[in-house]
Motif scaffolding. Structure first.
Motif, mmCIF file in Angstrom:
data_model
loop_
_atom_site.group_PDB
_atom_site.id
_atom_site.type_symbol
_atom_site.label_atom_id
_atom_site.label_comp_id
_atom_site.label_asym_id
_atom_site.label_seq_id
_atom_site.Cartn_x
_atom_site.Cartn_y
_atom_site.Cartn_z
ATOM 1 N N GLY A 5 2.793 -3.397 21.115
ATOM 2 C CA GLY A 5 3.117 -2.114 21.520
ATOM 3 C C GLY A 5 2.327 -0.823 20.811
ATOM 4 N N TRP A 6 1.081 -1.300 20.194
ATOM 5 C CA TRP A 6 0.409 0.017 19.593
ATOM 6 C C TRP A 6 -0.335 0.961 20.540
ATOM 7 N N PRO A 7 -0.318 2.180 20.566
ATOM 8 C CA PRO A 7 -0.834 2.864 21.458
ATOM 9 C C PRO A 7 -2.388 2.909 21.772
ATOM 10 N N SER A 8 -2.933 3.287 22.824
ATOM 11 C CA SER A 8 -4.380 3.471 23.137
ATOM 12 C C SER A 8 -5.190 4.368 22.326
ATOM 13 N N GLN A 9 -4.203 5.007 21.335
ATOM 14 C CA GLN A 9 -4.806 6.168 20.482
ATOM 15 C C GLN A 9 -5.556 5.411 19.473
ATOM 16 N N PRO A 10 -6.604 5.600 18.857
ATOM 17 C CA PRO A 10 -7.279 4.852 17.686
ATOM 18 C C PRO A 10 -6.470 5.238 16.374
ATOM 19 N N LEU A 11 -6.313 4.291 15.616
ATOM 20 C CA LEU A 11 -5.638 4.407 14.286
ATOM 21 C C LEU A 11 -6.445 3.891 12.995
#
Length: 271
Positions: free
Chosen positions: A70-76
């Motif tokens: 479920g982690w987004p495509s936005q880098p973290l």
């Protein structure tokens, strides 16, 4: 949420070596009113590029499927952390090719930045909180940020943290953009300075260390070479870090030629 949807539409960086912001050492006289302060977590730097979890060197971290579900495509950007004084445990868990589910249940992803965002850090903090709240994953935690009034207050915070087994503090300029370089927008404040160097040779031991490693010959990122022997255990002297590996050392200032003073081996870099 509308803002979360916008974050998912952000560009994804290359999956090679992550474009990370790196910290300079803190110096007295820095205008602390510009900065947020947080604990420096002693774990493994983790970079989510929107598809995979990577080390700072660009190697894939084989986390369990549920960990990044479920982690987004936005880098973290964050730290894979197992708690104070548990660095070796975190490294052992993170470096396995086949993830140990029980070990990963003890790992938290301490989230401290959004590399793909064009907002300043003041705003990125709020987006991080919103992201973590939307995911509802107990192992993903946003790093708490605080304000301090002056250097004396910062020193007291460091002293209290050190007594609790903490490693140090990070200072992040509130008005800064995420820049993939080493700069004063991000600072580290620790009881002792530390740095990294590459092992270029094994120097033979003498006396009681005959037949074992005497010291590591290492080279800093600036090209300065020096012997690193203090802090090496007998086990490391018998089985030293491989040539080409990156090690972390502590030191107290530098000589005129750039060689660190009182350099002591700390560990092999885990990422």
């Amino acid at each position: 949420m509308a803002s979360l949807a916008l974050m998912r539409a952000s560009p994804v960086f290359s999956a090679s070596r992550p474009p990370l912001m790196l910290a300079n050492p803190y110096r007295k006289g820095i205008p602390l009113s510009d900065y947020w302060v947080s604990e420096k977590y002693d774990g493994v730097r983790g970079y989510w590029n929107g598809h995979r979890l990577l080390t700072r060197g660009g190697e894939e971290i084989h986390a369990p499927e549920w960990f990044t579900r479920g982690w987004p495509s936005q880098p973290l950007d964050g730290e894979l952390w197992a708690g104070r004084g548990r660095f070796e445990f975190a490294v052992s868990a993170v470096r396995r090719d086949k993830p140990d589910d029980a070990a990963w249940r003890q790992i938290s992803f301490m989230l401290f930045d959004l590399p793909g965002s064009e907002e300043v850090f003041d705003r990125r903090q709020l987006l991080l909180i919103e992201l973590a709240a939307a995911l509802k994953q107990p192992w993903m935690k946003v790093v708490p940020q605080h304000r301090v009034a002056d250097h004396a207050a910062l020193a007291r915070m460091l002293d209290a943290l050190e007594k609790q087994g903490g490693e140090g503090l990070m200072l992040h300029r509130g008005g800064s953009l995420y820049r993939a370089e080493r700069n004063d927008d991000l600072l580290k404040f620790k009881p002792q300075d530390d740095a990294e160097a590459r092992v270029v040779a094994h120097l033979p031991g003498k006396g009681k260390y005959q037949g074992m490693l005497g010291a590591l010959l290492v080279e800093t990122l600036e090209g300065v070479r020096f012997k690193l022997g203090s802090g090496l255990s007998d086990a490391l002297r018998r089985n030293p870090p491989e040539i080409g590996s990156i090690v972390t050392y502590r030191y107290r200032g530098r000589h005129a030629g750039g060689i660190p003073r009182f350099a002591t081996y700390l560990r092999i870099r885990g990422d």
